[in-house]
Design an enzyme around this catalytic site. Structure first.
Site, mmCIF file in Angstrom:
data_model
loop_
_atom_site.group_PDB
_atom_site.id
_atom_site.type_symbol
_atom_site.label_atom_id
_atom_site.label_comp_id
_atom_site.label_asym_id
_atom_site.label_seq_id
_atom_site.Cartn_x
_atom_site.Cartn_y
_atom_site.Cartn_z
ATOM 1 N N GLU A 49 0.824 -1.067 0.103
ATOM 2 C CA GLU A 49 0.056 -0.143 0.005
ATOM 3 C C GLU A 49 0.961 1.178 -0.066
ATOM 4 O OE1 GLU A 49 -3.254 -0.717 0.039
ATOM 5 O OE2 GLU A 49 -3.494 1.396 -0.650
ATOM 6 N N CYS A 79 4.593 -2.370 -8.276
ATOM 7 C CA CYS A 79 3.224 -1.909 -8.019
ATOM 8 C C CYS A 79 3.330 -0.530 -7.124
ATOM 9 C CB CYS A 79 2.395 -3.148 -7.453
ATOM 10 S SG CYS A 79 0.647 -3.044 -7.791
ATOM 11 N N ARG A 106 -2.776 5.852 -9.006
ATOM 12 C CA ARG A 106 -3.050 4.689 -8.213
ATOM 13 C C ARG A 106 -4.345 4.122 -8.727
ATOM 14 N NH1 ARG A 106 -3.968 5.533 -2.301
ATOM 15 N NH2 ARG A 106 -3.375 3.379 -2.372
ATOM 16 N N ILE A 136 -2.952 -6.383 -9.492
ATOM 17 C CA ILE A 136 -3.593 -6.136 -8.339
ATOM 18 C C ILE A 136 -3.579 -4.794 -7.838
ATOM 19 C CG2 ILE A 136 -3.639 -6.974 -5.728
ATOM 20 C CD1 ILE A 136 -1.878 -9.449 -6.619
ATOM 21 N N HIS A 174 3.125 -7.632 -10.698
ATOM 22 C CA HIS A 174 3.846 -8.566 -9.822
ATOM 23 C C HIS A 174 4.700 -9.793 -10.391
ATOM 24 C CE1 HIS A 174 2.300 -6.782 -5.762
ATOM 25 N NE2 HIS A 174 1.281 -6.379 -6.713
ATOM 26 N N GLU A 176 7.156 -11.146 -8.906
ATOM 27 C CA GLU A 176 7.239 -12.212 -7.707
ATOM 28 C C GLU A 176 6.394 -13.381 -7.491
ATOM 29 O OE1 GLU A 176 6.245 -9.385 -7.435
ATOM 30 O OE2 GLU A 176 5.009 -9.298 -5.667
#
Ligand code: GLN
Length: 194
Positions: A49, A79, A106, A136, A174, A176
């Site tokens: 966040e 992200c 965002r 995400i 993402h 990872e």
């Protein structure tokens, strides 16, 4: 002691980056305090966040140390980490580090329920298979400066989703969370020698 890749571990999805770096045979450890940057040759700012990560960067006295580190070491932002790398963010609660000149939007790709995986083509491995990019609550890229390179686009709408300037890389999705190590490997091989 050998230098390692630091992974900012204030909040969010940092462990999977450490696992991926270890899978590539690269030493990696968490960074929560400024002195932990001393034995790092590169830094990953993970997803999470961005409002919280921004607050904790200030609280832990990491803002100036990360900016100074980034002057001669590679940083990869994923992200929320991408948002932190921008020069401008569409949310005043985030104080970005200003490592790549662009404006981060965002939640540009929708909320948590709108998370999705899509195949994208990597410019640096154009003959290889598509990359399964997991979005995400992912940020969008706006006001991209001419001196920033786009390395991948979202195939559905041609928006930049991997950007790079100098030894820094920022991406909306993402890597990872997949088993595909190509983006981490590219960043390390391309940038860590600088
Ligand atoms: N939407 C989050 C933010 O604005 C980023 C989400 C993520 O890192 N997966 O900070």
């Amino acid at each position: 002691m050998d230098k390692a890749v630091g992974v900012l571990a204030l909040q969010g999805a940092y462990q999977k980056h450490i696992d991926m770096l270890h899978a590539l045979g690269v030493p990696a450890h968490t960074v929560r305090q400024p002195h932990e940057l001393d034995d790092c040759f590169a830094l990953i700012i993970p997803g999470g966040e961005s409002t919280t990560i921004s607050l904790l960067i200030q609280k832990n006295g990491l803002y100036k140390p990360i900016k100074a580190f980034a002057e001669n070491h590679p940083v990869m932002g994923v992200c929320a980490g991408m948002i932190m790398m921008a020069t401008e963010v569409d949310d005043d609660r985030v104080t970005p580090l200003g490592l790549i000149p662009f404006k981060a939007l965002r939640n540009h790709y929708g909320r948590q329920v709108h998370s999705f995986t899509t195949d994208i083509e990597l410019d640096f491995d154009s003959k290889g298979p598509a990359f399964p990019a997991i979005f995400i609550r992912a940020p969008g890229v706006d006001k991209l400066s001419d001196d920033v390179q786009t390395l991948a686009r979202n195939n559905n709408n041609d928006e930049a989703v991997i950007i790079s300037k100098g030894h820094h890389l920022a991406l909306s999705f993402h890597p990872e969370l997949t088993d595909d190590t190509r983006i981490h490997a590219y960043w390390l091989s391309h940038f860590s020698s600088s």
